[in-house]
Design a protein around this motif. Sequence first.
Motif, PDB file in Angstrom:
ATOM      1  N   ASN A 199       9.422  10.023 -12.564  1.00  0.00           N
ATOM      2  CA  ASN A 199       9.133   8.299 -12.256  1.00  0.00           C
ATOM      3  C   ASN A 199       7.947   7.706 -12.889  1.00  0.00           C
ATOM      4  OD1 ASN A 199      10.975   8.748 -10.242  1.00  0.00           O
ATOM      5  ND2 ASN A 199       9.848   9.244  -8.348  1.00  0.00           N
TER       6      ASN A 199
ATOM      7  N   ARG B 227       2.219  -1.296  -3.810  1.00  0.00           N
ATOM      8  CA  ARG B 227       3.258  -0.463  -3.847  1.00  0.00           C
ATOM      9  C   ARG B 227       4.544  -1.163  -4.323  1.00  0.00           C
ATOM     10  NH1 ARG B 227       2.450   4.138   0.632  1.00  0.00           N
ATOM     11  NH2 ARG B 227       0.047   4.027   0.934  1.00  0.00           N
ATOM     12  N   GLY B 228       5.614  -0.228  -4.844  1.00  0.00           N
ATOM     13  CA  GLY B 228       6.811  -0.763  -5.011  1.00  0.00           C
ATOM     14  C   GLY B 228       6.848  -1.329  -6.397  1.00  0.00           C
ATOM     15  N   LYS B 229       7.698  -2.148  -6.896  1.00  0.00           N
ATOM     16  CA  LYS B 229       8.130  -2.777  -8.081  1.00  0.00           C
ATOM     17  C   LYS B 229       7.082  -3.752  -8.459  1.00  0.00           C
ATOM     18  CE  LYS B 229      13.066  -1.923  -7.298  1.00  0.00           C
ATOM     19  NZ  LYS B 229      14.258  -2.560  -6.798  1.00  0.00           N
TER      20      LYS B 229
ATOM     21  N   SER C 291       4.593  -2.399 -12.021  1.00  0.00           N
ATOM     22  CA  SER C 291       5.174  -1.262 -12.683  1.00  0.00           C
ATOM     23  C   SER C 291       4.638  -0.860 -13.999  1.00  0.00           C
ATOM     24  CB  SER C 291       6.513  -2.016 -13.081  1.00  0.00           C
ATOM     25  OG  SER C 291       7.406  -2.325 -12.026  1.00  0.00           O
TER      26      SER C 291
ATOM     27  N   ILE D  42       1.036   4.949  -9.079  1.00  0.00           N
ATOM     28  CA  ILE D  42       2.046   5.217  -8.431  1.00  0.00           C
ATOM     29  C   ILE D  42       1.585   5.548  -6.861  1.00  0.00           C
ATOM     30  CG2 ILE D  42       3.771   7.327  -7.944  1.00  0.00           C
ATOM     31  CD1 ILE D  42       4.493   5.648 -10.222  1.00  0.00           C
ATOM     32  N   ARG D  43       1.983   4.675  -6.128  1.00  0.00           N
ATOM     33  CA  ARG D  43       1.351   4.892  -4.563  1.00  0.00           C
ATOM     34  C   ARG D  43       2.333   5.156  -3.467  1.00  0.00           C
ATOM     35  NH1 ARG D  43      -3.662   5.038  -5.131  1.00  0.00           N
ATOM     36  NH2 ARG D  43      -3.819   4.109  -2.923  1.00  0.00           N
ATOM     37  N   ASP D  44       3.520   5.359  -4.049  1.00  0.00           N
ATOM     38  CA  ASP D  44       4.737   5.646  -3.027  1.00  0.00           C
ATOM     39  C   ASP D  44       5.631   6.721  -3.663  1.00  0.00           C
ATOM     40  OD1 ASP D  44       7.473   4.945  -1.506  1.00  0.00           O
ATOM     41  OD2 ASP D  44       5.554   4.588  -0.224  1.00  0.00           O
TER      42      ASP D  44
ATOM     43  N   ASP E  50       7.985   4.917  -6.245  1.00  0.00           N
ATOM     44  CA  ASP E  50       7.434   4.132  -7.166  1.00  0.00           C
ATOM     45  C   ASP E  50       7.701   4.828  -8.498  1.00  0.00           C
ATOM     46  OD1 ASP E  50       6.257   2.261  -5.172  1.00  0.00           O
ATOM     47  OD2 ASP E  50       4.245   2.823  -5.802  1.00  0.00           O
TER      48      ASP E  50
END
Length: 641
Positions: A437, A535-537, A540, A592-594, A597
């Motif tokens: 990831n 978090r998430g997109k 990036s 990267i928090r999740d 991710d």
Amino acid sequence: MSSKLTQQVQATFSEKGVLAKAIKGFSRRDVQQQMASAVSETITSKGRLVVEAGTGVGKTFAYLIPALLSHQQVIVSTGSKNLQEQLVYKDLPALLSMLELSPKVALLKGRNNYLCQYLMEKELSGASAMDRQVLDDLLRINQWAGQTIDGDLGGLTVVSEHSPALTLINSAKETCVGQRCDYYEVCFTRKARHRAMDAQIIVVNHHLFLADKIIKETGFAELLPDPDVVIFDEAHLLPDIAATYFGQQCSTRQIAERLQQFIDIYRTELRDAKQIEQLSARCLNLLYDWQQALIETGDTDWRSMLSDKSLSALSWALLNELTALQSVLQAHVGRSDELDDALEKWSIDKAKLELFFLCENNQAAYSVDYGQRYVMLRVVPIDVAAACKKLFNPETAWVFTSATLQINQSLTVFTQQLGLTQATALLLKSPFDYANNALFCVPRHLANVANHDAILPQFVDVCVAAINAAQGRTFILFTSHRMLNQVAQVLQRRVTYPLLVQGQANKQSLLKKYRQLGNAVLLGTGAFWEGVDVRGKLLSCVIIDKLPFGSPDDNLYRARRDNLLREGKDPFTEIALPQAVIALNQGVGRLIRDEKDKGVLILCDNRIVNRTYGEAFLNSLPPMTRTRSLDTAVGFLSQIT
């Protein structure tokens, strides 16, 4: 054999436990249960635990659940206000509901976060000579004061957080008159402390915790109870904060304001003591002359400044005048409560000033920090391990945790800094799939970071390529404001995505806007390297300009360096490298928090791959897939949709 508490905790985290029943989609994590069990055993045995818990371990629940189930009095100390509020308003209420517990929980902030009713009344009484905007803000705050329950200025929304009125009415040790205050019984600061003494779970920050410990050692009244358990989250910040508190500091502002107070006391109460006014005014003038002489040197290292004979002579002339004033003031003790209180506090500041002038401690750094109108004088010890050892009494359980504590897969540097010679050390890896990831890119063919003119256009080119591939959604983290401002100027002409630059607004406002926009690029320095959770997109790509080594001109670093050289040790490997590794890990941790991710980390500093010390950085980072190809990184980014 596991303790009863550990068995309870393990059952809570099990696949059929309380968390599984209460949290939709809960999946048990071995590393989280391992940490929770270690915390439980530490509480039971009154031990000491140092645990690095990588992003995604779930360390907050891993220490809060044992703390709650132990039914003991626990202090949780954090490094940031954000985490404090997350614990008190989100995590603890959620857990108390799940566990069906109802202990008293208290959030205690430093006293300057609370409204002082005495100062409010004092400022409003002199309102006629006040700036109109400041007066308007004061009236708004006064109206709020009649409605607030706790007096916490953090909940104040009727004025700007930068309003100059706030510094006039916040609680401060220097202005507190104690039991002589008309508002003593309803004092917000005092009531907050009472709530803390009576609570089972007390949430504070590292500054307040250490300040409390120092005050207790000097025999003053307690702010915090002596708890059964102390848990430090964001523990990587502790060594530097401890250095500040085990040293001394003195502001010329405090001395100047106290001298003005003596003049005011003469004019209002002691009209027969003309000498108080004369000497105080003379001291004020000398103080300003001395401060101006400091500023003209442009130096921050007091030891080197002492070689200036005229400055040295001015320093001792100031101290002699202050000593003469002290003798005069002591002759009037008992005639004015305000004078007695002011003299007691001022004598402490004068003693600190004299200690600073003498500069006798070879195991400390003596620094001058310049503000807009005043200077701060600091004496900071080189090594705080011995002082810290005295803090960690054996009747209390101690837990230290952070996502970034290890250097080269070892916690030894951290434990040595705090004198934790007998502590259980635990390294828990993140459960996230970094290999698939996350991509870590150090682009080829970059100039040496020391060659600023060459690296600047190359760095901008890298940023443009990554930003366009990521469709915005990028953090660019810098080690200097100079580089940040130069890159921001150029990027404004070269990218079409919204640019948010540190300094345009406060940190929380910028982060809020970043989340709202959905395609922004945020440029920041130190404040954005840690304590930021996007978090998430939305995020990036993280781009870092260079390895975050501290300034070799820092006075504390120079004092520590000289001390290590005397011992035949290498200052780079002992100080500079460990600090930079921790700082880089913090910056990398924004990506990267999740578990879902995905993202790319780009570091534009070849030293991590072509210097031998680069291995220490690489071995301390999460196991991301590595590449030297910017095209590969850009391709990875373009696939994150």
